[in-house]
Design a protein around this motif. Structure first.
Motif, PDB file in Angstrom:
ATOM      1  N   ALA A 119       0.834  -1.213   0.000  1.00 32.03           N
ATOM      2  CA  ALA A 119       0.000   0.000   0.000  1.00 32.03           C
ATOM      3  C   ALA A 119       0.861   1.253   0.000  1.00 32.03           C
ATOM      4  O   ALA A 119       1.840   1.339   0.743  1.00 32.03           O
ATOM      5  CB  ALA A 119      -0.921  -0.001   1.213  1.00 32.03           C
ATOM      6  N   VAL A 120       0.478   2.212  -0.832  1.00 34.17           N
ATOM      7  CA  VAL A 120       1.197   3.485  -0.931  1.00 34.17           C
ATOM      8  C   VAL A 120       0.178   4.613  -0.912  1.00 34.17           C
ATOM      9  O   VAL A 120      -0.784   4.604  -1.690  1.00 34.17           O
ATOM     10  CB  VAL A 120       2.031   3.570  -2.233  1.00 34.17           C
ATOM     11  CG1 VAL A 120       2.733   4.920  -2.335  1.00 34.17           C
ATOM     12  CG2 VAL A 120       3.038   2.433  -2.302  1.00 34.17           C
ATOM     13  N   MET A 121       0.392   5.592  -0.036  1.00 31.47           N
ATOM     14  CA  MET A 121      -0.482   6.757  -0.033  1.00 31.47           C
ATOM     15  C   MET A 121      -0.180   7.618  -1.257  1.00 31.47           C
ATOM     16  O   MET A 121       0.966   7.975  -1.510  1.00 31.47           O
ATOM     17  CB  MET A 121      -0.266   7.592   1.233  1.00 31.47           C
ATOM     18  CG  MET A 121      -0.926   7.036   2.483  1.00 31.47           C
ATOM     19  SD  MET A 121      -2.718   6.820   2.356  1.00 31.47           S
ATOM     20  CE  MET A 121      -3.258   8.466   1.876  1.00 31.47           C
ATOM     21  N   VAL A 122      -1.225   7.946  -1.998  1.00 32.12           N
ATOM     22  CA  VAL A 122      -1.092   8.840  -3.143  1.00 32.12           C
ATOM     23  C   VAL A 122      -1.331  10.274  -2.707  1.00 32.12           C
ATOM     24  O   VAL A 122      -0.531  11.168  -2.984  1.00 32.12           O
ATOM     25  CB  VAL A 122      -2.060   8.441  -4.267  1.00 32.12           C
ATOM     26  CG1 VAL A 122      -1.926   9.390  -5.457  1.00 32.12           C
ATOM     27  CG2 VAL A 122      -1.804   6.999  -4.696  1.00 32.12           C
ATOM     28  N   TYR A 139      -3.547  11.691  -9.066  1.00 32.14           N
ATOM     29  CA  TYR A 139      -2.197  12.245  -8.946  1.00 32.14           C
ATOM     30  C   TYR A 139      -1.935  12.727  -7.521  1.00 32.14           C
ATOM     31  O   TYR A 139      -2.785  13.388  -6.911  1.00 32.14           O
ATOM     32  CB  TYR A 139      -2.024  13.432  -9.896  1.00 32.14           C
ATOM     33  CG  TYR A 139      -2.019  13.058 -11.353  1.00 32.14           C
ATOM     34  CD1 TYR A 139      -0.821  12.836 -12.037  1.00 32.14           C
ATOM     35  CD2 TYR A 139      -3.210  12.912 -12.056  1.00 32.14           C
ATOM     36  CE1 TYR A 139      -0.809  12.492 -13.381  1.00 32.14           C
ATOM     37  CE2 TYR A 139      -3.213  12.561 -13.398  1.00 32.14           C
ATOM     38  CZ  TYR A 139      -2.009  12.349 -14.052  1.00 32.14           C
ATOM     39  OH  TYR A 139      -2.015  12.001 -15.382  1.00 32.14           O
ATOM     40  N   GLY A 140      -0.760  12.423  -7.038  1.00 31.66           N
ATOM     41  CA  GLY A 140      -0.317  13.020  -5.797  1.00 31.66           C
ATOM     42  C   GLY A 140       0.010  14.485  -6.012  1.00 31.66           C
ATOM     43  O   GLY A 140       0.437  14.877  -7.101  1.00 31.66           O
ATOM     44  N   THR A 141      -0.210  15.297  -4.989  1.00 28.27           N
ATOM     45  CA  THR A 141       0.111  16.726  -5.039  1.00 28.27           C
ATOM     46  C   THR A 141       0.698  17.135  -3.691  1.00 28.27           C
ATOM     47  O   THR A 141       0.569  16.406  -2.710  1.00 28.27           O
ATOM     48  CB  THR A 141      -1.147  17.587  -5.315  1.00 28.27           C
ATOM     49  OG1 THR A 141      -1.912  17.694  -4.105  1.00 28.27           O
ATOM     50  CG2 THR A 141      -2.001  16.989  -6.424  1.00 28.27           C
ATOM     51  N   PRO A 142       1.318  18.306  -3.618  1.00 29.10           N
ATOM     52  CA  PRO A 142       1.826  18.771  -2.322  1.00 29.10           C
ATOM     53  C   PRO A 142       0.710  18.990  -1.303  1.00 29.10           C
ATOM     54  O   PRO A 142       0.977  18.982  -0.089  1.00 29.10           O
ATOM     55  CB  PRO A 142       2.523  20.093  -2.662  1.00 29.10           C
ATOM     56  CG  PRO A 142       2.793  20.024  -4.130  1.00 29.10           C
ATOM     57  CD  PRO A 142       1.686  19.227  -4.709  1.00 29.10           C
ATOM     58  N   TYR A 143      -0.501  19.181  -1.771  1.00 29.46           N
ATOM     59  CA  TYR A 143      -1.630  19.471  -0.879  1.00 29.46           C
ATOM     60  C   TYR A 143      -2.247  18.162  -0.415  1.00 29.46           C
ATOM     61  O   TYR A 143      -3.298  17.730  -0.874  1.00 29.46           O
ATOM     62  CB  TYR A 143      -2.639  20.359  -1.609  1.00 29.46           C
ATOM     63  CG  TYR A 143      -2.049  21.715  -1.933  1.00 29.46           C
ATOM     64  CD1 TYR A 143      -2.279  22.807  -1.111  1.00 29.46           C
ATOM     65  CD2 TYR A 143      -1.227  21.880  -3.052  1.00 29.46           C
ATOM     66  CE1 TYR A 143      -1.713  24.049  -1.396  1.00 29.46           C
ATOM     67  CE2 TYR A 143      -0.652  23.123  -3.341  1.00 29.46           C
ATOM     68  CZ  TYR A 143      -0.902  24.192  -2.511  1.00 29.46           C
ATOM     69  OH  TYR A 143      -0.341  25.416  -2.781  1.00 29.46           O
ATOM     70  N   GLY A 150       1.444  11.461   1.294  1.00 26.83           N
ATOM     71  CA  GLY A 150       1.244  11.378  -0.144  1.00 26.83           C
ATOM     72  C   GLY A 150       2.542  11.078  -0.845  1.00 26.83           C
ATOM     73  O   GLY A 150       3.617  11.033  -0.237  1.00 26.83           O
ATOM     74  N   SER A 151       2.444  10.877  -2.154  1.00 24.10           N
ATOM     75  CA  SER A 151       3.610  10.554  -2.968  1.00 24.10           C
ATOM     76  C   SER A 151       3.499  11.276  -4.292  1.00 24.10           C
ATOM     77  O   SER A 151       2.398  11.520  -4.799  1.00 24.10           O
ATOM     78  CB  SER A 151       3.690   9.043  -3.219  1.00 24.10           C
ATOM     79  OG  SER A 151       3.661   8.312  -2.007  1.00 24.10           O
ATOM     80  N   ASN A 152       4.639  11.584  -4.872  1.00 21.37           N
ATOM     81  CA  ASN A 152       4.689  12.242  -6.173  1.00 21.37           C
ATOM     82  C   ASN A 152       4.570  11.178  -7.261  1.00 21.37           C
ATOM     83  O   ASN A 152       5.526  10.889  -7.990  1.00 21.37           O
ATOM     84  CB  ASN A 152       5.982  13.035  -6.306  1.00 21.37           C
ATOM     85  CG  ASN A 152       5.998  13.899  -7.549  1.00 21.37           C
ATOM     86  OD1 ASN A 152       5.056  13.932  -8.318  1.00 21.37           O
ATOM     87  ND2 ASN A 152       7.099  14.611  -7.744  1.00 21.37           N
ATOM     88  N   ILE A 153       3.371  10.580  -7.354  1.00 18.58           N
ATOM     89  CA  ILE A 153       3.118   9.502  -8.304  1.00 18.58           C
ATOM     90  C   ILE A 153       1.724   9.675  -8.886  1.00 18.58           C
ATOM     91  O   ILE A 153       0.935  10.498  -8.418  1.00 18.58           O
ATOM     92  CB  ILE A 153       3.210   8.106  -7.637  1.00 18.58           C
ATOM     93  CG1 ILE A 153       2.164   7.975  -6.514  1.00 18.58           C
ATOM     94  CG2 ILE A 153       4.614   7.843  -7.112  1.00 18.58           C
ATOM     95  CD1 ILE A 153       2.075   6.568  -5.930  1.00 18.58           C
ATOM     96  N   SER A 154       1.428   8.894  -9.911  1.00 18.77           N
ATOM     97  CA  SER A 154       0.076   8.799 -10.442  1.00 18.77           C
ATOM     98  C   SER A 154      -0.298   7.333 -10.557  1.00 18.77           C
ATOM     99  O   SER A 154       0.572   6.482 -10.800  1.00 18.77           O
ATOM    100  CB  SER A 154      -0.032   9.481 -11.805  1.00 18.77           C
ATOM    101  OG  SER A 154       0.764   8.819 -12.767  1.00 18.77           O
ATOM    102  N   VAL A 155      -1.594   7.036 -10.370  1.00 19.93           N
ATOM    103  CA  VAL A 155      -2.071   5.654 -10.451  1.00 19.93           C
ATOM    104  C   VAL A 155      -3.440   5.644 -11.115  1.00 19.93           C
ATOM    105  O   VAL A 155      -4.210   6.608 -10.994  1.00 19.93           O
ATOM    106  CB  VAL A 155      -2.178   4.993  -9.053  1.00 19.93           C
ATOM    107  CG1 VAL A 155      -0.808   4.866  -8.396  1.00 19.93           C
ATOM    108  CG2 VAL A 155      -3.143   5.763  -8.154  1.00 19.93           C
TER     109      VAL A 155
END
Length: 242
Positions: A119-122, A139-143, A150-155
């Motif tokens: 599991a990864v938090m987006v 998409y992960g965002t700074p917010y 969160g993570s700087n990734i997309s799923v």
């Protein structure tokens, strides 16, 4: 890619995990007027909820103003800002949404405990969702919430689940008509009429592009297993829509 021109350096510090040297596709800038708008909005919301007025720093309010600018521009890319918590398991995303205080972050924490490294938090608060061609990408965002999860990734987003409190854990599919009111409530809705029309069209596409569920949850760790199995099941127990 977005170029941000801000008054305060804190905005860039807040977004430091997302800095890149790639060329920006568009730019956003803010002014003191934007900051004052965010302060008035915050004061109104606290007043409506019976909460005390908070004297936020201008730099914090500018962070909100920047994301508002980004959210409105992202409509041109078939992308909306959504209030919810997205977690990925084995590379597929699941979004949990509900009224504030229901326990979205608590529930995705249970997923991290149950699935471990799978599991990864987006994004734990305000992900961006791109809706195109019958598919949705989160998409992960700074917010990403007060705990900065969160993570700087997309799923690819597989499902949206509306979370409620219950004594026993139970998940059921729901129709787009059942889900739509809260989807519309949780999506960012711009004041501009033309942009709002685009937002409504994207909200329609969102409801048609992912599986929709409602989860009654007691916050026991078994809720993570039941939610995951329910959103991935093919049995008749879960196929019937209420």
């Amino acid at each position: 890619m977005v170029s941000v021109s801000s008054i305060y350096d804190e905005v860039h510090s807040y977004c430091r995990d997302y800095l890149t040297d790639e060329e920006a596709e568009y730019s956003v800038s803010t002014s003191q007027e934007d900051i004052d708008f965010e302060r008035r909005k915050s004061d109104r919301e606290n007043e409506l909820e019976g909460l005390p007025v908070v004297d936020h720093r201008d730099s914090y309010l500018e962070e909100l103003a920047v994301y508002r600018r980004i959210a409105e521009k992202m409509l041109d890319y078939d992308t909306v800002l959504f209030h919810g918590s997205v977690i990925a398991v084995d590379g597929e995303g699941y979004l949990f949404t509900a009224k504030s205080g229901t326990g979205k972050s608590t529930h995705t924490r249970l997923w991290r405990e149950y699935f471990g490294s799978r599991a990864v938090m987006v994004n734990d608060d305000k992900p961006l969702l791109r809706i195109s061609g019958g598919k949705v990408t989160a998409y992960g965002t700074p917010y990403n919430g007060k705990h900065r999860l969160g993570s700087n990734i997309s799923v690819p987003l597989k499902a949206i689940c509306i979370l409620t409190r219950a004594e026993e854990n139970k998940i059921v599919p729901i129709s787009r008509e059942q889900a739509y009111p809260i989807l519309l409530q949780q999506i960012y809705r711009p004041a501009d009429t033309v942009k709002m029309q685009k937002t409504l069209a994207l909200a329609d596409d969102l409801a048609d592009s992912v599986k929709l569920f409602r989860l009654g949850c007691n916050m026991d760790i078994s809720a993570a297993r039941i939610a995951y199995e329910g959103m991935n099941a093919c049995s008749a127990e879960y196929i019937k829509v209420e």
